[in-house]
Design a protein around this motif. Structure first.
Motif, short mmCIF file in Angstrom:
data_model
loop_
_atom_site.label_atom_id
_atom_site.label_comp_id
_atom_site.label_asym_id
_atom_site.label_seq_id
_atom_site.Cartn_x
_atom_site.Cartn_y
_atom_site.Cartn_z
N LEU A 79 -8.90 -0.30 -12.13
CA LEU A 79 -8.85 1.19 -11.33
C LEU A 79 -8.31 0.99 -9.96
O LEU A 79 -7.37 1.39 -9.54
CB LEU A 79 -9.97 2.29 -11.35
N LEU A 80 -8.94 -0.20 -9.42
CA LEU A 80 -8.68 -0.44 -7.87
C LEU A 80 -7.28 -1.15 -7.94
O LEU A 80 -6.41 -0.66 -6.75
CB LEU A 80 -9.74 -1.62 -7.58
N ALA A 81 -6.84 -1.94 -8.86
CA ALA A 81 -5.49 -2.45 -8.75
C ALA A 81 -4.57 -1.13 -8.91
O ALA A 81 -3.48 -1.31 -8.21
CB ALA A 81 -5.34 -3.50 -9.87
N GLN B 99 -4.89 9.17 -5.50
CA GLN B 99 -5.42 7.97 -4.52
C GLN B 99 -6.47 8.27 -3.52
O GLN B 99 -7.59 7.94 -3.43
CB GLN B 99 -4.25 7.18 -3.88
N MET B 100 -6.19 9.71 -2.68
CA MET B 100 -7.16 10.06 -2.05
C MET B 100 -8.39 10.58 -2.43
O MET B 100 -9.33 10.43 -1.78
CB MET B 100 -6.38 11.22 -1.14
N VAL B 101 -8.44 11.17 -3.71
CA VAL B 101 -9.71 11.59 -4.18
C VAL B 101 -10.53 10.43 -4.42
O VAL B 101 -11.77 10.30 -4.29
CB VAL B 101 -9.49 11.94 -5.66
N LEU B 105 -12.64 3.91 -2.75
CA LEU B 105 -12.49 2.44 -3.49
C LEU B 105 -11.47 1.81 -2.92
O LEU B 105 -11.33 0.50 -3.04
CB LEU B 105 -12.07 2.84 -4.85
N LEU B 106 -10.71 2.33 -2.02
CA LEU B 106 -9.65 1.51 -1.62
C LEU B 106 -9.64 0.85 0.09
O LEU B 106 -10.72 1.33 0.80
CB LEU B 106 -8.36 2.57 -1.24
N ALA B 107 -8.99 -0.11 0.20
CA ALA B 107 -9.06 -0.89 1.68
C ALA B 107 -8.33 0.12 2.65
O ALA B 107 -7.51 0.82 2.50
CB ALA B 107 -8.08 -2.02 1.60
N ASP B 108 -9.04 0.01 3.78
CA ASP B 108 -8.65 1.05 4.81
C ASP B 108 -7.19 1.02 5.45
O ASP B 108 -6.51 1.98 5.74
CB ASP B 108 -9.75 1.17 6.00
N ASP B 109 -6.69 -0.35 5.29
CA ASP B 109 -5.33 -0.50 5.94
C ASP B 109 -4.24 -0.01 4.95
O ASP B 109 -3.39 0.49 5.20
CB ASP B 109 -5.13 -2.09 6.21
#
Lengths: 180, 180
Positions: A79-81, B99-101, B105-109
DNA sequence: TTATCCATGTAAGAAGTTACATGATTGA
DNA sequence: TCAATCATGTAACTTCTTACATGGATAA
């Protein structure tokens, strides 16, 4: 971004059945993603076969066994990828707007009918989203909820303010020429 | 509402080649309909086979002959019939919002990058639509143009006002509990 | 010299929708 | 008594995207 990814995403919030995932996609996610049972169930089977999710079955009386899916560690990584890839452009398909573009061709009672239905639809969607308390949501989902509200409200307001353009009188009158 | 209908619609404005239809769908119609060449060219062939459009070929040097399509009388009737059917619901698929939801889980950059690209995209789309003079358009197309502007502006404004929700600080902080 | 515009088209395959099949429970 | 909710799944089919093939002109 396909149904499989979206299923992984919903499962990242917590375990769920295919049925419950569908309900999520009809509710708070509906303004940016839709999928049918015919897409969701096979997606979950494929994710299970790939080890990205696990299942737990709960017997029920009168209904098929409930299959409760949970995200696995490999699933979370997948999912992250997927979420880390640059997003493609939004794809929007609105039959309503297509009809309005060519509204000059349509009978005026039909147009009035379509507009009324559209306004009802906005109210329904807005009521659904307003029923969710944003303060209970983590920032990402709060953002997406607010986005949905903003866009629906803008569409709703625009239609109410400009529906006169779709009236018979406006439609049969010629467009203002640049020379005017 | 499929590509064939959309081609008939564009041709109802005036004759056009497949290439020109595609340009229309990248421009003023892009916010509610998209289609690729791989969909448009076969659609035009099918419409021609069914007698819903006619062609006129114009030789060119160095390029394939230009095929200029025009709506036939039966084509106009078919378009009218299709447009008179009650519209299905809008279908929206936004990878960005998905992605925003799940932004936690995502890297901030990465998030900062996606947001910046999205804002640029809004500016591009808005500039394109603002470059069209609504007063030269018939009411239906003026309505659809205004709708696109309204929705893009709302999305743009919402993102600018709420992008802080997507910042690392907001994302790692827990959601406010109902008990607060 | 590298990319973009112009201009058409095909073919393989992805990705989905719709419809069907089953069936108990609950609410209007 | 009729529709909706819950619950899973399959299969046929539609519809479109992506990638390929071709290639001159033009602008950066």
């Amino acid at each position: 971004m396909n149904v499989k990814t979206m299923c992984l995403g919903v499962l990242s919030i917590g375990e769920a059945t295919g049925y419950e995932i569908k309900k999520q996609l009809e509710g708070p996610f509906h303004h940016f993603y839709q999928a049918s049972f015919g897409a969701i169930y096979p997606a979950l089977s494929a994710l299970l076969a790939d080890g990205l999710v696990s299942v737990r079955e709960e017997p029920q009386d009168g209904k098929p066994d409930k299959k409760i899916y949970a995200l696995s560690e490999t699933g979370r990584a997948a999912l992250l990828a997927e979420l880390s890839r640059p997003p493609g452009p939004d794809r929007v398909r609105s039959e309503f707007l297509a009809q309005m573009v060519f509204v000059e061709l349509l009978a005026d009672d039909l147009v009035a009918d379509f507009v009324a239905t559209r306004l009802e639809h906005y109210e329904t969607q807005l009521a659904g989203l307003r029923g969710i308390d944003p303060d209970r949501l983590p920032p990402g989902r709060r953002f997406a909820l607010g986005y949905g509200l903003a866009v629906y409200e803008a569409g709703n307001a625009y239609l109410r303010a400009n529906r006169h353009l779709l009236d018979d009188a406006a439609r049969t009158a010629p467009a203002r020429d640049a020379a005017d």
